[in-house]
Design a protein around this motif. Structure first.
Motif, PDB file in Angstrom:
ATOM      1  N   ASP A   1     -50.847   8.138 -11.139  1.00 31.90           N
ATOM      2  CA  ASP A   1     -50.256   7.153 -10.246  1.00 31.90           C
ATOM      3  C   ASP A   1     -50.425   5.737 -10.770  1.00 31.90           C
ATOM      4  O   ASP A   1     -49.633   4.849 -10.479  1.00 31.90           O
ATOM      5  CB  ASP A   1     -50.883   7.255  -8.861  1.00 31.90           C
ATOM      6  CG  ASP A   1     -50.630   8.616  -8.264  1.00 31.90           C
ATOM      7  OD1 ASP A   1     -51.474   9.503  -8.466  1.00 31.90           O
ATOM      8  OD2 ASP A   1     -49.572   8.799  -7.650  1.00 31.90           O
ATOM      9  N   ASP A   2     -51.510   5.521 -11.499  1.00 33.71           N
ATOM     10  CA  ASP A   2     -51.794   4.185 -11.981  1.00 33.71           C
ATOM     11  C   ASP A   2     -52.752   4.310 -13.165  1.00 33.71           C
ATOM     12  O   ASP A   2     -53.297   5.378 -13.413  1.00 33.71           O
ATOM     13  CB  ASP A   2     -52.435   3.352 -10.862  1.00 33.71           C
ATOM     14  CG  ASP A   2     -52.177   1.861 -11.035  1.00 33.71           C
ATOM     15  OD1 ASP A   2     -51.696   1.460 -12.118  1.00 33.71           O
ATOM     16  OD2 ASP A   2     -52.476   1.106 -10.108  1.00 33.71           O
TER      17      ASP A   2
ATOM     18  N   ARG B   1     -57.706  -1.836  -7.495  1.00 36.88           N
ATOM     19  CA  ARG B   1     -56.775  -0.779  -7.881  1.00 36.88           C
ATOM     20  C   ARG B   1     -57.043   0.487  -7.067  1.00 36.88           C
ATOM     21  O   ARG B   1     -56.131   1.131  -6.546  1.00 36.88           O
ATOM     22  CB  ARG B   1     -56.945  -0.507  -9.382  1.00 36.88           C
ATOM     23  CG  ARG B   1     -55.689  -0.084 -10.092  1.00 36.88           C
ATOM     24  CD  ARG B   1     -54.589  -1.136 -10.028  1.00 36.88           C
ATOM     25  NE  ARG B   1     -54.723  -2.145 -11.050  1.00 36.88           N
ATOM     26  CZ  ARG B   1     -54.230  -2.031 -12.280  1.00 36.88           C
ATOM     27  NH1 ARG B   1     -53.548  -0.975 -12.623  1.00 36.88           N
ATOM     28  NH2 ARG B   1     -54.406  -2.991 -13.146  1.00 36.88           N
TER      29      ARG B   1
ATOM     30  N   ILE C   1     -54.450   2.282  -4.328  1.00 36.27           N
ATOM     31  CA  ILE C   1     -53.985   3.675  -4.382  1.00 36.27           C
ATOM     32  C   ILE C   1     -54.322   4.399  -3.093  1.00 36.27           C
ATOM     33  O   ILE C   1     -53.500   5.118  -2.533  1.00 36.27           O
ATOM     34  CB  ILE C   1     -54.636   4.427  -5.567  1.00 36.27           C
ATOM     35  CG1 ILE C   1     -54.181   3.813  -6.881  1.00 36.27           C
ATOM     36  CG2 ILE C   1     -54.267   5.900  -5.533  1.00 36.27           C
ATOM     37  CD1 ILE C   1     -54.698   4.545  -8.092  1.00 36.27           C
TER      38      ILE C   1
ATOM     39  N   ARG D   1     -52.009   3.199  -0.266  1.00 33.90           N
ATOM     40  CA  ARG D   1     -50.663   3.748  -0.410  1.00 33.90           C
ATOM     41  C   ARG D   1     -50.620   5.222  -0.059  1.00 33.90           C
ATOM     42  O   ARG D   1     -49.694   5.684   0.579  1.00 33.90           O
ATOM     43  CB  ARG D   1     -50.158   3.582  -1.849  1.00 33.90           C
ATOM     44  CG  ARG D   1     -49.717   2.194  -2.182  1.00 33.90           C
ATOM     45  CD  ARG D   1     -48.815   2.208  -3.399  1.00 33.90           C
ATOM     46  NE  ARG D   1     -49.472   2.701  -4.594  1.00 33.90           N
ATOM     47  CZ  ARG D   1     -50.146   1.938  -5.430  1.00 33.90           C
ATOM     48  NH1 ARG D   1     -50.271   0.660  -5.204  1.00 33.90           N
ATOM     49  NH2 ARG D   1     -50.698   2.451  -6.510  1.00 33.90           N
TER      50      ARG D   1
ATOM     51  N   GLN E   1     -44.258   5.953  -2.870  1.00 34.21           N
ATOM     52  CA  GLN E   1     -45.667   5.733  -3.190  1.00 34.21           C
ATOM     53  C   GLN E   1     -45.947   4.281  -3.524  1.00 34.21           C
ATOM     54  O   GLN E   1     -47.027   3.778  -3.301  1.00 34.21           O
ATOM     55  CB  GLN E   1     -46.091   6.590  -4.399  1.00 34.21           C
ATOM     56  CG  GLN E   1     -46.328   8.027  -4.058  1.00 34.21           C
ATOM     57  CD  GLN E   1     -46.574   8.861  -5.301  1.00 34.21           C
ATOM     58  OE1 GLN E   1     -46.133   8.519  -6.401  1.00 34.21           O
ATOM     59  NE2 GLN E   1     -47.274   9.953  -5.142  1.00 34.21           N
ATOM     60  N   ARG E   2     -44.969   3.630  -4.122  1.00 30.85           N
ATOM     61  CA  ARG E   2     -45.208   2.264  -4.585  1.00 30.85           C
ATOM     62  C   ARG E   2     -44.396   1.261  -3.780  1.00 30.85           C
ATOM     63  O   ARG E   2     -43.961   0.239  -4.283  1.00 30.85           O
ATOM     64  CB  ARG E   2     -44.917   2.179  -6.085  1.00 30.85           C
ATOM     65  CG  ARG E   2     -45.877   3.094  -6.842  1.00 30.85           C
ATOM     66  CD  ARG E   2     -45.687   3.056  -8.323  1.00 30.85           C
ATOM     67  NE  ARG E   2     -45.873   1.730  -8.884  1.00 30.85           N
ATOM     68  CZ  ARG E   2     -45.819   1.477 -10.183  1.00 30.85           C
ATOM     69  NH1 ARG E   2     -45.605   2.445 -11.031  1.00 30.85           N
ATOM     70  NH2 ARG E   2     -45.992   0.254 -10.624  1.00 30.85           N
TER      71      ARG E   2
ATOM     72  N   GLU F   1     -43.739  -2.674  -4.228  1.00 30.72           N
ATOM     73  CA  GLU F   1     -44.060  -3.130  -5.585  1.00 30.72           C
ATOM     74  C   GLU F   1     -42.813  -3.075  -6.455  1.00 30.72           C
ATOM     75  O   GLU F   1     -41.963  -2.217  -6.266  1.00 30.72           O
ATOM     76  CB  GLU F   1     -45.059  -2.172  -6.255  1.00 30.72           C
ATOM     77  CG  GLU F   1     -46.462  -2.316  -5.783  1.00 30.72           C
ATOM     78  CD  GLU F   1     -47.332  -1.273  -6.472  1.00 30.72           C
ATOM     79  OE1 GLU F   1     -47.099  -0.987  -7.672  1.00 30.72           O
ATOM     80  OE2 GLU F   1     -48.212  -0.732  -5.801  1.00 30.72           O
TER      81      GLU F   1
ATOM     82  N   VAL G   1     -41.252  -1.676  -9.484  1.00 34.17           N
ATOM     83  CA  VAL G   1     -41.502  -0.575 -10.404  1.00 34.17           C
ATOM     84  C   VAL G   1     -40.662  -0.835 -11.651  1.00 34.17           C
ATOM     85  O   VAL G   1     -39.449  -1.011 -11.551  1.00 34.17           O
ATOM     86  CB  VAL G   1     -41.115   0.781  -9.770  1.00 34.17           C
ATOM     87  CG1 VAL G   1     -41.470   1.926 -10.699  1.00 34.17           C
ATOM     88  CG2 VAL G   1     -41.794   0.958  -8.417  1.00 34.17           C
TER      89      VAL G   1
ATOM     90  N   ASP H   1     -41.606   2.586 -16.229  1.00 38.91           N
ATOM     91  CA  ASP H   1     -42.368   3.496 -15.364  1.00 38.91           C
ATOM     92  C   ASP H   1     -41.460   4.506 -14.682  1.00 38.91           C
ATOM     93  O   ASP H   1     -41.802   5.677 -14.550  1.00 38.91           O
ATOM     94  CB  ASP H   1     -43.140   2.709 -14.286  1.00 38.91           C
ATOM     95  CG  ASP H   1     -44.389   2.055 -14.850  1.00 38.91           C
ATOM     96  OD1 ASP H   1     -44.625   2.207 -16.064  1.00 38.91           O
ATOM     97  OD2 ASP H   1     -45.108   1.390 -14.089  1.00 38.91           O
TER      98      ASP H   1
ATOM     99  N   ARG I   1     -37.396  -2.387  -6.652  1.00 38.39           N
ATOM    100  CA  ARG I   1     -38.418  -2.402  -5.617  1.00 38.39           C
ATOM    101  C   ARG I   1     -37.867  -1.712  -4.376  1.00 38.39           C
ATOM    102  O   ARG I   1     -36.715  -1.895  -4.010  1.00 38.39           O
ATOM    103  CB  ARG I   1     -38.785  -3.858  -5.284  1.00 38.39           C
ATOM    104  CG  ARG I   1     -39.863  -4.029  -4.224  1.00 38.39           C
ATOM    105  CD  ARG I   1     -40.374  -5.473  -4.255  1.00 38.39           C
ATOM    106  NE  ARG I   1     -39.281  -6.447  -4.105  1.00 38.39           N
ATOM    107  CZ  ARG I   1     -38.774  -6.810  -2.922  1.00 38.39           C
ATOM    108  NH1 ARG I   1     -39.250  -6.304  -1.805  1.00 38.39           N
ATOM    109  NH2 ARG I   1     -37.789  -7.694  -2.866  1.00 38.39           N
TER     110      ARG I   1
END
Ligand code: CA
Length: 237
Positions: free
Chosen positions: A99-100, A114, A118, A121, A172-173, A176, A178, A182, A229
Motif C-alpha cells: 500500500d505504501d 505513514r 494507512i 485509510r 484506499q487513497r 490523495e 495518485v 503508481d 485524485r
C-alpha cells in the motif's frame, strides 16, 4: 492507531527494537518476525491491521513475502521499508500489492505518520472485517467483492478485474493524488511498456460510469502533470 495489531517484519535487531518501542509507545500491539517464513506463519494464525515489511530479509525476500501475503489476504495493509531508493523496488513493491513504502533511513516522525495514514485509510475503507467491500459516493454504489456497481447514469454495471483494482486503489487513497506510475504499477503490474494512453482510457471509462457529467468530473479528478485524485464527496464539503 491505538490497539492496532501490527506485524513488523525486520531482520536488523536494532531497527526492529527501535520501531517496536515507538509503535508500542503509540499504543499499538506489535508482533515481531525476523524473517519472511515466520511472518507468513504468523499471518496464518492471527489477525493484523497492518504489516510493516522490510524488503531485504534473510531467506525469502520482502517482495516474495508481499506476493504471498496478497495471495491469502487481498486487503491487509502493507507498508514496505526499503534501504534502496531504487525506483524499480518501489514500483515492484506496489505491483506486489503493497500500500505504501518508506525509504531507509527515515525520520521516526515520518514513519509514524505513514503508519497512522494507512491505518486511518483502511478503517475508513474497511469499517469491519466481515463487511463486504461496498462503498457509496454521490449517487453511486460500488461492490468490489461482487464486482458490480450501481450508477444513476448506467444502472447496474459488471466491473472488470482491472476496473476493480483501479477503484480499490482510488478508494484506499481517497483525497490523495495518485501518480500515473503508481496507478500503472498497481493496476497493471510492473509493465514499463504499458501505454499511459491505456490508463487515460480507463479513467474516461470510470467517469462515464460514475460522473454526472463526464466532461466535468468531480469524483475522478485530473491533477495536471501529476496523476489523478479521487474525491468521494465530489467537491462538496
Ligand atoms: Ca533488512
Amino acid at each position: 492507531v491505538k490497539n492496532s495489531r501490527i506485524l513488523l517484519v525486520e531482520d536488523e535487531p536494532n531497527i526492529a527494537r527501535g520501531l517496536l518501542f515507538n509503535l508500542e509507545a503509540e499504543g499499538c500491539r506489535v508482533v515481531h518476525a525476523g524473517d519472511g517464513e515466520t511472518a507468513l506463519r504468523l499471518i496464518g494464525g492471527e489477525e493484523f491491521s497492518l504489516v510493516i515489511l522490510d524488503l531485504t530479509l534473510p531467506g525469502m525476500d520482502g517482495l516474495e513475502v508481499c506476493r504471498h501475503l496478497r495471495s491469502v489476504d487481498a486487503r491487509l495493509p502493507i507498508l514496505i521499508l526499503t534501504a534502496r531508493s531504487d525506483e524499480r523496488d518501489r514500483v515492484e513493491g506496489l505491483a506486489c500489492g503493497a500500500d505504501d513504502y518508506l525509504t531507509k533511513p527515515f525520520h521516526l516522525q515520518e514513519f509514524l505518520l505513514r503508519v497512522e495514514g494507512i491505518l486511518r485509510r483502511s478503517r475508513w475503507y474497511r469499517p469491519s472485517a466481515d463487511e463486504s467491500e461496498r462503498y457509496r459516493f454521490g449517487s453511486n454504489e460500488v461492490d468490489l467483492v461482487g464486482q458490480r456497481a450501481w450508477t444513476r447514469r448506467q444502472g447496474e454495471i459488471a466491473l472488470t478485474d482491472l476496473e476493480v483494482r483501479m477503484l480499490r486503489l482510488f478508494l484506499q487513497r481517497e483525497g490523495e493524488t495518485v501518480s500515473r506510475a503508481d496507478l500503472l504499477a498497481s493496476v497493471w503490474g510492473f509493465a514499463p511498456d504499458t501505454e499511459t494512453r491505456t490508463l487515460d482510457n480507463f479513467i474516461v471509462r470510470l467517469r462515464k460510469y460514475f460522473e454526472e457529467n463526464p466532461a466535468e468530473p468531480v469524483f475522478f479528478i485530473t491533477v495536471r502533470g501529476r496523476g489523478y485524485r479521487f474525491d468521494s464527496k465530489g467537491g462538496r464539503k
